[in-house]
Design an enzyme around this catalytic site. Structure first.
Site, PDB file in Angstrom:
ATOM      1  N   THR A   1     -36.167  -2.644  59.904  1.00  0.00           N
ATOM      2  CA  THR A   1     -36.320  -2.550  58.448  1.00  0.00           C
ATOM      3  C   THR A   1     -37.758  -2.251  58.035  1.00  0.00           C
ATOM      4  OG1 THR A   1     -34.478  -4.034  58.054  1.00  0.00           O
ATOM      5  CG2 THR A   1     -36.102  -3.902  56.312  1.00  0.00           C
TER       6      THR A   1
ATOM      7  N   SER B   1     -32.459  -2.476  65.332  1.00  0.00           N
ATOM      8  CA  SER B   1     -32.517  -3.268  66.568  1.00  0.00           C
ATOM      9  C   SER B   1     -31.138  -3.584  67.141  1.00  0.00           C
ATOM     10  CB  SER B   1     -33.334  -4.547  66.372  1.00  0.00           C
ATOM     11  OG  SER B   1     -32.656  -5.463  65.551  1.00  0.00           O
TER      12      SER B   1
ATOM     13  N   THR C   1     -35.364  -7.077  62.845  1.00  0.00           N
ATOM     14  CA  THR C   1     -35.262  -8.532  62.965  1.00  0.00           C
ATOM     15  C   THR C   1     -33.963  -8.998  63.642  1.00  0.00           C
ATOM     16  OG1 THR C   1     -34.290  -8.768  60.761  1.00  0.00           O
ATOM     17  CG2 THR C   1     -36.689  -8.920  60.922  1.00  0.00           C
ATOM     18  N   ASP C   2     -32.928  -8.143  63.599  1.00  0.00           N
ATOM     19  CA  ASP C   2     -31.608  -8.629  64.047  1.00  0.00           C
ATOM     20  C   ASP C   2     -31.580  -9.063  65.515  1.00  0.00           C
ATOM     21  OD1 ASP C   2     -30.774  -8.136  61.505  1.00  0.00           O
ATOM     22  OD2 ASP C   2     -29.681  -6.297  61.963  1.00  0.00           O
TER      23      ASP C   2
HETATM   24  N1  ASP Z   1     -30.919  -4.024  60.851  1.00  0.00           N
HETATM   25  C1  ASP Z   1     -32.349  -4.231  60.918  1.00  0.00           C
HETATM   26  C2  ASP Z   1     -32.761  -4.261  62.379  1.00  0.00           C
HETATM   27  O1  ASP Z   1     -32.608  -5.254  63.038  1.00  0.00           O
HETATM   28  C3  ASP Z   1     -32.722  -5.484  60.210  1.00  0.00           C
HETATM   29  C4  ASP Z   1     -34.186  -5.766  60.126  1.00  0.00           C
HETATM   30  O2  ASP Z   1     -35.045  -5.157  60.732  1.00  0.00           O
HETATM   31  O3  ASP Z   1     -34.528  -6.715  59.364  1.00  0.00           O
HETATM   32  O4  ASP Z   1     -33.221  -3.273  62.874  1.00  0.00           O
END
Ligand code: ASP
Length: 334
Positions: free
Chosen positions: A13, A55, A86-87
């Site tokens: 993100t 991710s 973050t995932d």
């Molecule tokens: N879907 C995103 C990822 O994990 C979520 C994020 O980065 O917060 O790449």
């Protein structure tokens, strides 16, 4: 001389842009340099694009390639920041903790809940925290998020939307940003225990199984037949498993006798497992299950992958799970 920090972007993100297909990682690290420089006073920044992935699309081979890359370049920098979605960030930071054990500089993984391009994003704050931790001189693999720094193998994503998305599970934070500045709790840092060389072998024939009442024990036989070498079982409470009516523990015995590694932990996030309290735990240990104690789920799965990549010898596998490698486990005797 200014400290040199390398920012490696993998996507997520933080570097995302809106598209007709939804939010996708789109910005290159060079596109973010001006913003990153704003939060890196007195530091020299360099950037590198490793990938541009949500991710969910990061795989174990990416962890190995990233660890390899960090191993190659770390000598030229005072610290490294990895920007990551973050995932699955906690899986990456956990595996990097094993693959990069004893690294002599800080490697700090971060991400954000909103894109760096968003006016009210958490992205710059998280990068600020990660960059300054990377310049701290304290070696290890860390996660920086929401003004807190945690060991890489203790981080877990616990909220889907809030800025305090990550927590350090069963271990105190190693640093925090407050009115005191970046305050490092030195007593919570790891000591370097050997020489550094990236150890990037792993086995992806590992399964994560969350027990539920009534689960058919045959699943373990099926996993063995399919070539899985290890399974991390999240049992009930302190780690208990059933043996009446449907003899799950009997099946644990049957697969461990045929060479499968069974690691047992708790499906409760906090306070860890202890299989020596109830009969439902003690029998599992007698059947050959190894204990995950207070490891996070992410650390347990990646440690299992990493250990099975180092050896096939059952004694050595047991030995790896009886020691603390990267701060992932803290129990008496471990
Ligand atoms: N879907 C995103 C990822 O994990 C979520 C994020 O980065 O917060 O790449």
């Amino acid at each position: 001389m200014k400290k040199k920090i390398l920012i490696i972007n993998t996507g997520g993100t933080l570097s995302s842009v809106n598209s007709e297909r939804g939010l996708i990682p789109g910005m290159k690290s060079g596109d973010m340099l001006d913003e990153l420089q704003m939060v890196s006073k007195n530091l020299e920044l360099e950037t590198e694009d490793f990938s541009s992935l949500d991710s969910a699309n990061i795989f174990p081979e990416d962890w190995a390639a990233l660890a390899q890359r960090i191993g190659e370049v770390c000598i030229g920098y005072d610290g490294i920041v990895v920007i990551h979605g973050t995932d699955t960030l906690a899986y990456t930071s956990s595996m990097l903790s094993f693959m990069l054990q004893n690294i002599s500089i800080p490697v700090v993984v971060t991400g954000s809940q909103l894109s760096i391009a968003h006016p009210v994003a958490d992205a710059l704050e998280n990068c600020r925290c990660a960059i300054h931790m990377a310049a701290s001189g304290y070696p290890g693999v860390f996660v920086a998020f929401n003004r807190k720094v945690m060991l890489g193998c203790r981080a877990s994503k616990v909220r889907t939307m809030s800025f305090d998305a990550f927590e350090s599970i069963n271990y105190p934070y190693v640093a925090e940003i407050s009115s005191l500045g970046l305050h490092i709790h030195k007593e919570n840092l790891l000591k370097k225990r050997g020489i550094f060389h990236p150890q990037t072998s792993y086995s992806d024939r590992v399964f994560l199984l969350k027990l539920y009442p009534g689960m058919d024990p045959e699943i373990l036989e099926y996993l063995l037949e399919k070539g899985y070498r290890g399974v991390y079982i999240e049992g009930f409470g302190l780690g208990g498993m059933p043996f009446l009516k449907r003899d799950f523990i009997g099946e644990v015995k049957s697969v461990t006798e045929r060479g499968m590694t069974v690691l047992a932990g708790s499906q409760c996030r906090y306070e860890g497992s202890n299989l020596s309290v109830y009969e439902t735990g003690l029998q599992a240990v007698a059947a050959g299950a190894l204990q995950a104690y207070d490891m996070t789920s992410e650390a347990a799965v990646t440690k299992l992958m990493w250990v099975l990549g180092q050896t096939e010898n059952i004694r050595e596998i047991q030995e790896y799970f009886s020691v603390n490698i990267a701060g992932e486990v803290q129990r008496e005797g471990v």
